[in-house]
Design a protein around this motif. Sequence first.
Motif: not given
Length: 378
Positions: A250-263
């Motif tokens: 991550s460039t912003n140090g936050r969780c990846s919403d994209e990966v969380n949405r993927l699963v």
Amino acid sequence: MAASFALLVVLVVAALTGEAAGQVVNITIGPSLGGGGVAGAQRSRRELVPAMFVFGDSLIDNGNNNDLPSLAKANYFPYGIDFNGGPTGRFSNGYTMVDEIAELLGLPLIPAYSEASREQVLHGANYASAAAGILDITGRNFVGRIPFNEQIRNFQNTLDQITGNLRADDMANSIARCIFFVGMGSNDYLNNYLMPNYNTRNQYNGQQFADLLVQQYTRQLTTLYNLGARKFVLAGIGLMGCIPSILAQSTNGRCSDEVNRLVQPFNANVKMMMSNLNTNLPGARIIYIDIAHMFEDLLVNARSYGFSVANRGCCGIGRNRGQITCLPFQTPCPNRDQYVFWDAFHPTEAVNILMGRKAFNGDTSVVYPMNIEQLANL
């Protein structure tokens, strides 16, 4: 030889036909794998079920990969630094989630299938394998691993070992009361769909891949049902976008919403599968542990649970200690109980114990339609 075989038959009947389940029994425990075990000593416990059989990946693997030609191993220090007995192959500093659940069920720690004696498997076996997936091709970048289909075949081998002199109806009744814990799916994303050397992402969108996985998952669980399993505990996938390995990208140090949405579609499909199988398989009792909800609560309320570090591993290298996972003889953080994550991918013992307890006796916000304790007492 004849005497030892006769003893084995007696042990099978005692452990699996219900005479011991639900009662306080004194039993000599075989060689302990560590943790809370009491090697070679007598201890009293109330066994809620005859046995537990465990299927899954590195989150609950306890040594099945040790002797494989695999890059996915944890049988070296500092893995097991807080485990009685040291490194065993568990991808944790100590207990896994199923270790805690086994103790709460009144069982000894469940041995790895690859190491279990004939006497030990009377209380169950752990078939989980790091890098394993629902799909056979998942995890091939780690070379050796035991996919879910092969784990099921290993369980069938266990049945063949212990059913020789038992009547079919006795064995069916025994296995029907055992807990079957299954935690699969994480690697099908981490070590398949999200890996650049796989073509999976070009073949399926997120929903299509979730559908493919759960179609196969349904067939696999039905195979276990046909082998006698009736009480299933299914663990969903957690907030994969928040593990140190993903945070490190991550460039912003936050969780990846994209990966969380993927699963998310996978977890939704598993819940629907659970409902369908409970309806269509006579006698099946299947429950679901909402790992994603547990982790969300844990990350949002980390300090109230006693955790001060939720965004990096206790052991690892690089950004968020997640770019390279825990290396042999690396010095981990000293305050491990304050960390949510042990390494780039796996939670600490403290989190495993917390989640195991919630799954065992929590309410329907985290495990449903009932918890493991209620399932065991049916």
